[in-house]
Design a protein around this motif. Structure first.
Motif, PDB file in Angstrom:
ATOM      1  N   PHE A   4      44.549 -38.903  33.098  1.00 40.44           N
ATOM      2  CA  PHE A   4      45.829 -38.202  33.010  1.00 40.44           C
ATOM      3  C   PHE A   4      46.619 -38.862  31.888  1.00 40.44           C
ATOM      4  O   PHE A   4      46.848 -40.070  31.909  1.00 40.44           O
ATOM      5  N   VAL A   5      46.998 -38.068  30.867  1.00 40.31           N
ATOM      6  CA  VAL A   5      47.795 -38.587  29.759  1.00 40.31           C
ATOM      7  C   VAL A   5      49.176 -37.953  29.792  1.00 40.31           C
ATOM      8  O   VAL A   5      49.316 -36.763  30.078  1.00 40.31           O
ATOM      9  N   TYR A   6      50.196 -38.758  29.505  1.00 38.59           N
ATOM     10  CA  TYR A   6      51.575 -38.282  29.641  1.00 38.59           C
ATOM     11  C   TYR A   6      52.456 -38.674  28.455  1.00 38.59           C
ATOM     12  O   TYR A   6      53.649 -38.392  28.454  1.00 38.59           O
ATOM     13  N   GLY A   7      51.876 -39.291  27.440  1.00 41.82           N
ATOM     14  CA  GLY A   7      52.689 -39.762  26.315  1.00 41.82           C
ATOM     15  C   GLY A   7      52.033 -39.497  24.981  1.00 41.82           C
ATOM     16  O   GLY A   7      51.722 -38.351  24.639  1.00 41.82           O
ATOM     17  N   THR A   8      51.795 -40.545  24.227  1.00 34.54           N
ATOM     18  CA  THR A   8      51.314 -40.427  22.851  1.00 34.54           C
ATOM     19  C   THR A   8      49.878 -39.932  22.749  1.00 34.54           C
ATOM     20  O   THR A   8      49.439 -39.568  21.661  1.00 34.54           O
ATOM     21  N   LEU A   9      49.137 -39.893  23.865  1.00 34.68           N
ATOM     22  CA  LEU A   9      47.771 -39.354  23.850  1.00 34.68           C
ATOM     23  C   LEU A   9      47.734 -37.835  24.045  1.00 34.68           C
ATOM     24  O   LEU A   9      46.702 -37.201  23.850  1.00 34.68           O
ATOM     25  N   LYS A  10      48.872 -37.234  24.424  1.00 38.47           N
ATOM     26  CA  LYS A  10      48.911 -35.780  24.599  1.00 38.47           C
ATOM     27  C   LYS A  10      48.687 -35.080  23.265  1.00 38.47           C
ATOM     28  O   LYS A  10      48.896 -35.658  22.200  1.00 38.47           O
ATOM     29  N   ARG A  11      48.288 -33.801  23.344  1.00 40.74           N
ATOM     30  CA  ARG A  11      48.134 -32.998  22.130  1.00 40.74           C
ATOM     31  C   ARG A  11      49.421 -33.062  21.320  1.00 40.74           C
ATOM     32  O   ARG A  11      50.500 -32.890  21.861  1.00 40.74           O
ATOM     33  N   GLY A  12      49.275 -33.346  20.024  1.00 39.71           N
ATOM     34  CA  GLY A  12      50.438 -33.473  19.154  1.00 39.71           C
ATOM     35  C   GLY A  12      50.992 -34.884  19.112  1.00 39.71           C
ATOM     36  O   GLY A  12      51.830 -35.193  18.266  1.00 39.71           O
ATOM     37  N   GLY A  13      50.545 -35.743  20.007  1.00 40.67           N
ATOM     38  CA  GLY A  13      51.009 -37.128  20.042  1.00 40.67           C
ATOM     39  C   GLY A  13      50.373 -37.966  18.954  1.00 40.67           C
ATOM     40  O   GLY A  13      49.281 -37.663  18.471  1.00 40.67           O
ATOM     41  N   LYS A  14      51.050 -39.048  18.583  1.00 36.24           N
ATOM     42  CA  LYS A  14      50.581 -39.843  17.446  1.00 36.24           C
ATOM     43  C   LYS A  14      49.247 -40.537  17.687  1.00 36.24           C
ATOM     44  O   LYS A  14      48.578 -40.921  16.730  1.00 36.24           O
ATOM     45  N   TYR A  15      48.808 -40.677  18.937  1.00 37.22           N
ATOM     46  CA  TYR A  15      47.522 -41.320  19.223  1.00 37.22           C
ATOM     47  C   TYR A  15      46.498 -40.375  19.853  1.00 37.22           C
ATOM     48  O   TYR A  15      45.484 -40.814  20.387  1.00 37.22           O
ATOM     49  N   HIS A  16      46.761 -39.074  19.769  1.00 37.43           N
ATOM     50  CA  HIS A  16      45.835 -38.096  20.359  1.00 37.43           C
ATOM     51  C   HIS A  16      44.424 -38.243  19.793  1.00 37.43           C
ATOM     52  O   HIS A  16      43.436 -38.004  20.492  1.00 37.43           O
ATOM     53  N   ASP A  17      44.304 -38.676  18.549  1.00 37.53           N
ATOM     54  CA  ASP A  17      42.987 -38.831  17.917  1.00 37.53           C
ATOM     55  C   ASP A  17      42.092 -39.828  18.658  1.00 37.53           C
ATOM     56  O   ASP A  17      40.874 -39.779  18.522  1.00 37.53           O
ATOM     57  N   TYR A  18      42.683 -40.734  19.418  1.00 37.56           N
ATOM     58  CA  TYR A  18      41.882 -41.688  20.199  1.00 37.56           C
ATOM     59  C   TYR A  18      40.994 -40.975  21.209  1.00 37.56           C
ATOM     60  O   TYR A  18      40.015 -41.539  21.669  1.00 37.56           O
ATOM     61  N   LEU A  19      41.348 -39.754  21.564  1.00 36.00           N
ATOM     62  CA  LEU A  19      40.566 -39.023  22.555  1.00 36.00           C
ATOM     63  C   LEU A  19      39.286 -38.442  21.975  1.00 36.00           C
ATOM     64  O   LEU A  19      38.412 -38.005  22.722  1.00 36.00           O
ATOM     65  N   GLY A  20      39.169 -38.447  20.654  1.00 35.61           N
ATOM     66  CA  GLY A  20      37.930 -38.065  19.994  1.00 35.61           C
ATOM     67  C   GLY A  20      37.236 -36.873  20.621  1.00 35.61           C
ATOM     68  O   GLY A  20      37.736 -35.761  20.598  1.00 35.61           O
ATOM     69  N   GLU A  21      36.068 -37.117  21.200  1.00 35.22           N
ATOM     70  CA  GLU A  21      35.252 -36.058  21.793  1.00 35.22           C
ATOM     71  C   GLU A  21      35.608 -35.762  23.255  1.00 35.22           C
ATOM     72  O   GLU A  21      34.842 -35.109  23.959  1.00 35.22           O
ATOM     73  N   ALA A  22      36.740 -36.250  23.710  1.00 31.65           N
ATOM     74  CA  ALA A  22      37.153 -35.981  25.090  1.00 31.65           C
ATOM     75  C   ALA A  22      37.348 -34.477  25.289  1.00 31.65           C
ATOM     76  O   ALA A  22      37.723 -33.755  24.370  1.00 31.65           O
ATOM     77  N   GLU A  23      37.104 -34.028  26.506  1.00 28.74           N
ATOM     78  CA  GLU A  23      37.236 -32.605  26.833  1.00 28.74           C
ATOM     79  C   GLU A  23      38.520 -32.367  27.622  1.00 28.74           C
ATOM     80  O   GLU A  23      38.755 -33.010  28.640  1.00 28.74           O
ATOM     81  N   LEU A  24      39.342 -31.435  27.135  1.00 33.92           N
ATOM     82  CA  LEU A  24      40.560 -31.060  27.850  1.00 33.92           C
ATOM     83  C   LEU A  24      40.168 -30.330  29.126  1.00 33.92           C
ATOM     84  O   LEU A  24      39.486 -29.310  29.087  1.00 33.92           O
ATOM     85  N   VAL A  25      40.592 -30.862  30.271  1.00 39.84           N
ATOM     86  CA  VAL A  25      40.275 -30.281  31.572  1.00 39.84           C
ATOM     87  C   VAL A  25      41.457 -29.462  32.087  1.00 39.84           C
ATOM     88  O   VAL A  25      41.274 -28.412  32.691  1.00 39.84           O
ATOM     89  N   ALA A  26      42.680 -29.951  31.839  1.00 43.84           N
ATOM     90  CA  ALA A  26      43.879 -29.256  32.318  1.00 43.84           C
ATOM     91  C   ALA A  26      45.017 -29.457  31.320  1.00 43.84           C
ATOM     92  O   ALA A  26      45.389 -30.591  31.023  1.00 43.84           O
ATOM     93  N   GLU A  27      45.544 -28.337  30.820  1.00 46.42           N
ATOM     94  CA  GLU A  27      46.669 -28.387  29.881  1.00 46.42           C
ATOM     95  C   GLU A  27      47.958 -28.819  30.552  1.00 46.42           C
ATOM     96  O   GLU A  27      48.808 -29.440  29.918  1.00 46.42           O
ATOM     97  N   HIS A  28      48.107 -28.444  31.819  1.00 42.60           N
ATOM     98  CA  HIS A  28      49.332 -28.746  32.549  1.00 42.60           C
ATOM     99  C   HIS A  28      48.955 -29.389  33.876  1.00 42.60           C
ATOM    100  O   HIS A  28      48.327 -28.747  34.718  1.00 42.60           O
ATOM    101  N   ALA A  29      49.349 -30.645  34.027  1.00 44.47           N
ATOM    102  CA  ALA A  29      49.084 -31.370  35.269  1.00 44.47           C
ATOM    103  C   ALA A  29      50.342 -32.150  35.628  1.00 44.47           C
ATOM    104  O   ALA A  29      51.148 -32.495  34.758  1.00 44.47           O
TER     105      ALA A  29
END
Length: 125
Positions: A4-29
């Motif tokens: 569960f991401v809630y800050g800079t790892l979210k889409r558009g966040g400055k560190y979202h690139d760290y998620l690399g090949e991660a798969e989005l499971v839920a846009e809204h949680a």
């Protein structure tokens, strides 16, 4: 494992690139807890039945976890860790998912409570 991401790892966040090949499971949680601005360009959360925190859920391949742990300053229990990694339940589209989440390890991070429970990914330091 889910995260569960809630800050800079979210889409558009400055560190979202760290998620690399991660798969989005839920846009809204939604997670139970309180969200705080740390004053350092990223948020921190605490667990609580009182509030709601809005975020996203990703499936994280195991090869990505070391980089994400490093970003979150999590070593697995050192006294100097900024965050702890714990398992919580989040709700999304009528389902409950078990996810990992990084929570504040120190009250020093909790500068200003964000009543909306939503971090603005456009925030930068």
């Amino acid at each position: 494992m889910l995260l569960f991401v809630y800050g800079t790892l979210k889409r558009g966040g400055k560190y979202h690139d760290y998620l690399g090949e991660a798969e989005l499971v839920a846009e809204h949680a939604v997670a139970k807890g309180e969200l705080y601005d740390t004053g350092l360009g990223y948020p921190a959360m605490t667990l609580s039945e009182q509030g709601e925190i809005h975020g996203e859920v990703y499936y994280i391949p195991k090869e990505l976890w070391p980089a994400i742990d490093y970003l979150e300053d999590y070593t697995g229990g050192a006294a100097t860790d900024l965050f702890n990694k714990v398992t919580i339940e989040v709700e999304t589209e009528g389902k409950v998912l078990q996810t990992a989440v990084y929570i504040a390890a120190s009250e020093n991070l909790l500068k200003r409570k964000l009543e909306t429970g939503n971090w603005d990914v456009a925030v930068t330091v």
